[in-house]
Design a protein around this motif. Structure first.
Motif, PDB file in Angstrom:
ATOM      1  N   LYS A 228       0.836  -1.204   0.000  1.00 24.82           N
ATOM      2  CA  LYS A 228       0.000   0.000   0.000  1.00 24.82           C
ATOM      3  C   LYS A 228       0.870   1.253   0.000  1.00 24.82           C
ATOM      4  O   LYS A 228       1.979   1.259   0.548  1.00 24.82           O
ATOM      5  CB  LYS A 228      -0.936   0.010   1.206  1.00 24.82           C
ATOM      6  CG  LYS A 228      -2.108  -0.956   1.065  1.00 24.82           C
ATOM      7  CD  LYS A 228      -3.216  -0.647   2.058  1.00 24.82           C
ATOM      8  CE  LYS A 228      -4.473  -1.437   1.710  1.00 24.82           C
ATOM      9  NZ  LYS A 228      -5.603  -1.086   2.602  1.00 24.82           N
ATOM     10  N   MET A 229       0.324   2.324  -0.629  1.00 27.54           N
ATOM     11  CA  MET A 229       1.062   3.578  -0.758  1.00 27.54           C
ATOM     12  C   MET A 229       0.171   4.741  -0.295  1.00 27.54           C
ATOM     13  O   MET A 229      -0.830   5.075  -0.940  1.00 27.54           O
ATOM     14  CB  MET A 229       1.508   3.796  -2.208  1.00 27.54           C
ATOM     15  CG  MET A 229       2.270   5.084  -2.434  1.00 27.54           C
ATOM     16  SD  MET A 229       2.823   5.261  -4.152  1.00 27.54           S
ATOM     17  CE  MET A 229       1.245   5.409  -5.021  1.00 27.54           C
ATOM     18  N   VAL A 230       0.516   5.345   0.832  1.00 28.23           N
ATOM     19  CA  VAL A 230      -0.278   6.440   1.400  1.00 28.23           C
ATOM     20  C   VAL A 230      -0.034   7.723   0.610  1.00 28.23           C
ATOM     21  O   VAL A 230       1.113   8.118   0.376  1.00 28.23           O
ATOM     22  CB  VAL A 230       0.080   6.666   2.885  1.00 28.23           C
ATOM     23  CG1 VAL A 230      -0.667   7.867   3.446  1.00 28.23           C
ATOM     24  CG2 VAL A 230      -0.223   5.418   3.697  1.00 28.23           C
ATOM     25  N   ARG A 231      -1.147   8.382   0.201  1.00 30.91           N
ATOM     26  CA  ARG A 231      -1.075   9.653  -0.530  1.00 30.91           C
ATOM     27  C   ARG A 231      -1.589  10.791   0.359  1.00 30.91           C
ATOM     28  O   ARG A 231      -2.176  10.549   1.417  1.00 30.91           O
ATOM     29  CB  ARG A 231      -1.916   9.579  -1.806  1.00 30.91           C
ATOM     30  CG  ARG A 231      -1.558   8.418  -2.724  1.00 30.91           C
ATOM     31  CD  ARG A 231      -2.690   8.125  -3.679  1.00 30.91           C
ATOM     32  NE  ARG A 231      -3.908   7.779  -2.954  1.00 30.91           N
ATOM     33  CZ  ARG A 231      -5.111   7.594  -3.524  1.00 30.91           C
ATOM     34  NH1 ARG A 231      -5.230   7.724  -4.829  1.00 30.91           N
ATOM     35  NH2 ARG A 231      -6.154   7.287  -2.789  1.00 30.91           N
ATOM     36  N   ILE A 232      -1.399  12.029  -0.112  1.00 37.83           N
ATOM     37  CA  ILE A 232      -1.904  13.194   0.623  1.00 37.83           C
ATOM     38  C   ILE A 232      -3.401  13.067   0.847  1.00 37.83           C
ATOM     39  O   ILE A 232      -3.912  13.314   1.939  1.00 37.83           O
ATOM     40  CB  ILE A 232      -1.605  14.500  -0.153  1.00 37.83           C
ATOM     41  CG1 ILE A 232      -0.108  14.731  -0.287  1.00 37.83           C
ATOM     42  CG2 ILE A 232      -2.253  15.692   0.541  1.00 37.83           C
ATOM     43  CD1 ILE A 232       0.254  15.898  -1.184  1.00 37.83           C
ATOM     44  N   SER A 233      -4.113  12.665  -0.200  1.00 39.96           N
ATOM     45  CA  SER A 233      -5.576  12.622  -0.141  1.00 39.96           C
ATOM     46  C   SER A 233      -6.104  11.559   0.817  1.00 39.96           C
ATOM     47  O   SER A 233      -7.276  11.595   1.207  1.00 39.96           O
ATOM     48  CB  SER A 233      -6.151  12.378  -1.542  1.00 39.96           C
ATOM     49  OG  SER A 233      -5.633  11.181  -2.092  1.00 39.96           O
ATOM     50  N   ASP A 234      -5.243  10.616   1.206  1.00 38.44           N
ATOM     51  CA  ASP A 234      -5.680   9.560   2.133  1.00 38.44           C
ATOM     52  C   ASP A 234      -5.619   9.998   3.591  1.00 38.44           C
ATOM     53  O   ASP A 234      -6.092   9.296   4.476  1.00 38.44           O
ATOM     54  CB  ASP A 234      -4.808   8.307   1.959  1.00 38.44           C
ATOM     55  CG  ASP A 234      -4.875   7.758   0.542  1.00 38.44           C
ATOM     56  OD1 ASP A 234      -5.993   7.677   0.009  1.00 38.44           O
ATOM     57  OD2 ASP A 234      -3.812   7.434  -0.017  1.00 38.44           O
TER      58      ASP A 234
END
Length: 523
Positions: free
Chosen positions: A120-126
């Motif tokens: 999994k890759m956490v983004r700003i929008s998450d």
């Protein structure tokens, strides 16, 4: 300027006290910040020596000189920064740069988001409300050998480096998923044995942080801040024991601030509701004939209506307008309202929304105004002269937004039908149905087909009718759910029932409304 103590201002003030050393008392028995910072420096040197982190040759190092003034060293350059420090701090605190206290400041991994993948890759929008919404976090493809370089761990701090959320931070805590972080984020790793990560997170919510970020942000269409700018940020470091006391105090105060914010929001909603209710009450009184006294010397509305009918007949005979098949006459008889249309008479008492004075009249809107809609936005139609036009997105209550107007071709016949001139009342057929404004500009403009153009047959106070549209819209008589008129086709707008006061009284009503409404806004 609004001097009210909002919840945000209160929180900013408390955080400012925290980073200035004024929120909790100092304890002379606390180990000074200089000692813990020396431990961090040695640990950092050891990690560099072991090759676990890289030395940053442009890193800012802040120290006190023999003269007790603050200096900054970047490479071999040393300069006094005493005048740049925003406030004094307690003697057992120290000023440091973000990069100097960090083990690592690292950009995230750039990869397309996927529904499935390696990790999994956490983004700003998450990241919302200081939490990761794991339901929205996508996967990405990454080589196994790179995962450890980007793997998120508890006490890491993530920083949004670009876009509308630039500067937003997130303290990784109790992470329950194995994940890396995306390229538009920067991760900072600290010695969390000597620095309380929660204190650093609170710093990143303080005005001291945001002011430095603003000064270092590159202002473009997508504002951004790089790792070097973050590294140079100056922050006050308290003794570890005081960091912990500050955190405990802030955590006790946070529920009170949230309670204050909730009350503030309720007060705002109440004030807004009062303003809107008062405005609607004023307009309701106005169109019911209760806002200003009637003058028995005023020419009754029935005579005004006769003059309008004569002007219409004149325009019909001149071939300038066509006779409407839906033209009707409304009158009173035996205390009831009747309408005669094409020789058929019917009682319309159930359609009358409220009582009006005896010298007023009820009338269909189509009897008072010529109305046209504009031209359909049809890209295939290329005949005519290119002219600017407005759409419903340009039309707001009592105003227009005219930036970035577009052009399309209009034939001579379309120009006549679709052109708006000063004094025309424009009403939205689509979008926010019934939203209205008066065109008060000295230059003409064209309209597209979701706007009605209402033009009076004889001079009247158009603002009075604008206020009726505003009130009808907010009463649900136009575009309401279950009642009133749902859409606003040409036939529907023609059929709207409007109260018609004497001409003099229209002017008096509008003057009174515009004298009272500013008081509503200033409540």
């Amino acid at each position: 300027m609004d001097d009210r103590m909002t919840a945000q201002k209160l929180r900013n003030s408390i955080l400012q006290m925290a980073v200035q050393g004024k929120l909790v008392p100092q304890d002379p028995n606390d180990e000074p910040a200089s000692v813990l910072l020396e431990r961090i420096r040695k640990e950092k040197e050891q990690l560099i020596k072991e090759g676990k982190i890289k030395k940053n040759k442009k890193e800012s190092c802040i120290f006190r000189g023999a003269d007790n003034l603050h200096y900054e060293q970047i490479g071999k350059e040393v300069r006094c920064i005493e005048d740049e420090l925003p406030f004094e701090i307690p003697d057992n605190w120290e000023w440091k740069s973000w990069g100097d206290i960090s083990f690592k400041i690292q950009y995230g991994f750039n990869a397309p988001a996927k529904q499935s993948g390696t990790i999994k890759m956490v983004r700003i929008s998450d990241i919302q409300n200081n939490a990761v919404n794991w339901d929205t976090v996508p996967y990405c493809a990454i080589d196994d050998s790179l995962i450890n370089d980007y793997l998120l761990n508890d006490n890491d701090i993530l920083f949004a480096r670009t876009g509308g959320t630039v500067g937003k931070s997130f303290l990784v805590n109790n992470i329950n998923e194995k994940a890396i972080y995306a390229g538009y984020l920067i991760r900072t790793v600290f010695d969390h044995k000597n620095l309380n990560p929660k204190y650093l997170k609170y710093f990143m919510e303080s005005e001291l942080y945001w002011n430095q970020l603003k000064n270092g942000t590159i202002a473009t269409a997508q504002p951004n801040c790089n790792g070097q700018t973050l590294s140079k940020m100056k922050l006050p470091i308290p003794p570890l024991e005081e960091q912990n006391r500050i955190i405990l105090k802030l955590q006790k105060l946070e529920p009170l601030i949230q309670k204050y914010q909730k009350v503030e929001e309720q007060l705002y909603e109440l004030n807004s509701s009062i303003k809107e209710h008062l405005k609607k009450s004023i307009l309701q009184y106005a169109i019911e004939g209760k806002l200003v006294p009637q003058d028995p010397n005023d020419e009754p509305a029935s005579i005004l209506l006769e003059r309008i009918q004569k002007e219409k007949q004149k325009l019909i005979s001149e071939g300038k307008i066509k006779k409407s098949k839906n033209e009707s006459v409304i009158y009173r008889r035996d205390n009831s309202h009747y309408e005669k249309l094409n020789g058929i008479e019917r009682c319309i008492d159930d359609e009358i929304p409220f009582d009006i004075p005896d010298n007023w009249s009820w009338v269909r809107l189509g009897s008072l105004f010529q109305h046209n809609t504009g031209k359909a936005l049809n890209s295939s139609n290329k005949v005519g002269t290119k002219l600017t036009y407005i759409t419903t997105s340009n039309l707001y209550w009592d105003k227009f937004v005219l930036d970035k107007l577009k052009e399309m071709p209009f034939t001579d016949a379309e120009v006549e039908k679709c052109t708006v001139i000063k004094g025309d009342l424009l009403v939205c057929e689509g979008g926010d149905i019934g939203r209205a404004a008066i065109w008060n500009y000295d230059f003409p403009i064209r309209i597209q087909n979701h706007i009605h153009r209402l033009r009076s047959y004889i001079p009247v106070n158009v603002k009075f009718y604008y206020y009726i549209f505003y009130l009808y819209k907010h009463m649900g008589l136009i575009g309401g759910k279950g009642i009133g008129i749902q859409g606003l086709s040409s036939n529907a707008i023609h059929q709207l029932l409007f109260p018609l006061p004497p001409s003099n009284e229209q002017h008096k009503i509008v003057e009174k409304i515009e004298a009272l409404l500013p008081f509503c806004e200033n409540l």
